[in-house]
Design a protein around this motif. Structure first.
Motif, PDB file in Angstrom:
ATOM      1  N   MET A   1      41.120  12.249  -8.929  1.00 55.83           N
ATOM      2  CA  MET A   1      41.529  11.297  -9.952  1.00 55.83           C
ATOM      3  C   MET A   1      42.334  10.162  -9.316  1.00 55.83           C
ATOM      4  O   MET A   1      43.471  10.362  -8.897  1.00 55.83           O
ATOM      5  N   ASN A   2      41.747   9.010  -9.200  1.00 58.24           N
ATOM      6  CA  ASN A   2      42.412   7.874  -8.574  1.00 58.24           C
ATOM      7  C   ASN A   2      43.207   7.112  -9.617  1.00 58.24           C
ATOM      8  O   ASN A   2      42.690   6.230 -10.299  1.00 58.24           O
ATOM      9  N   MET A   3      44.475   7.471  -9.749  1.00 55.34           N
ATOM     10  CA  MET A   3      45.312   6.816 -10.734  1.00 55.34           C
ATOM     11  C   MET A   3      46.741   6.763 -10.215  1.00 55.34           C
ATOM     12  O   MET A   3      47.146   7.569  -9.371  1.00 55.34           O
ATOM     13  N   ILE A   4      47.485   5.812 -10.709  1.00 56.35           N
ATOM     14  CA  ILE A   4      48.886   5.680 -10.324  1.00 56.35           C
ATOM     15  C   ILE A   4      49.723   5.689 -11.585  1.00 56.35           C
ATOM     16  O   ILE A   4      49.583   4.833 -12.461  1.00 56.35           O
ATOM     17  N   ILE A   5      50.587   6.672 -11.717  1.00 51.26           N
ATOM     18  CA  ILE A   5      51.471   6.773 -12.875  1.00 51.26           C
ATOM     19  C   ILE A   5      52.902   6.596 -12.381  1.00 51.26           C
ATOM     20  O   ILE A   5      53.313   7.202 -11.391  1.00 51.26           O
ATOM     21  N   ASN A   6      53.662   5.742 -13.046  1.00 47.97           N
ATOM     22  CA  ASN A   6      55.016   5.422 -12.616  1.00 47.97           C
ATOM     23  C   ASN A   6      56.035   6.155 -13.484  1.00 47.97           C
ATOM     24  O   ASN A   6      56.343   5.734 -14.593  1.00 47.97           O
TER      25      ASN A   6
END
Length: 202
Positions: A1-6
């Motif tokens: 899963m290529n995602m960025i969560i801050n």
């Protein structure tokens, strides 16, 4: 899963996670995750939240067995909200309701959109172990032939009284029809648009 969560955007390190039924499109509930809950959810494929009242990780279904099985995880444009498409084992709300918004969670048509996405993925990223990818490798003639074969088998089953076999053949036909649409660079929305146009003329 290529995602960025801050997770740093929130003072308490929590981000909201909207849970949506992958098959019906209904919003089931809203929970919150910290980074640990997110990682656990990602690793196990079962939705786990951070409980603000209990101040600990909480896996949905740990007492009711109504787990939420992750099918897809998406991050919003600001990187601070999650959308999780999941398959529920049963009612989601602790009250026994289908959803925490007291909606009846019926209709599985949305699952076809999810399935279309899987079929598209099999086409663009083929695997030798994938039956769907093998169909694309054989080309449009073979796929069209399979649709015809499944249609004939469905007609045959329609003349008998075995509902389970009829449903199975109907599912086979629907699947291969979706594969043919993908091969033709179309999707269900294209076909539905034609049906809507015909309906509007009536």
């Amino acid at each position: 899963m290529n995602m960025i969560i801050n997770f740093d955007k929130s003072p308490d390190g929590l981000v909201p996670a909207v849970i949506q039924d992958v098959a019906t499109g209904k919003v089931l509930m809203l929970g919150y995750m910290n980074e640990e809950a997110y990682r656990k959810t990602e690793a196990e494929g079962i939705v786990t939240f951070f409980s603000r009242s209990k101040q600990r990780l909480w896996t949905k279904g740990e007492t009711s067995s109504n787990f939420l099985h992750v099918k897809q995880m998406l991050v919003d444009c600001d990187g601070d909200t999650l959308l999780i498409k999941a398959s529920p084992d049963g009612p989601t709300c602790h009250t026994g309701a289908d959803t925490c918004f007291e909606e009846v969670n019926t209709g599985k048509g949305q699952f076809l959109n999810y399935l279309q996405g899987i079929i598209h993925e099999r086409r663009v990223n083929p695997s030798d172990a994938s039956y769907t990818a093998s169909l694309f490798k054989k080309g449009v003639n073979k796929i069209a032939q399979k649709v015809g074969e499944e249609a004939v088998e469905l007609v045959i089953e329609a003349k008998d009284d075995n509902d389970d076999l009829f449903r199975g053949e109907a599912a086979d036909l629907m699947f291969h029809f979706l594969v043919l649409l993908e091969q033709k660079n179309m999707n269900l929305d294209d076909i539905i648009a034609v049906l809507q146009q015909r309906h509007d003329k009536q």
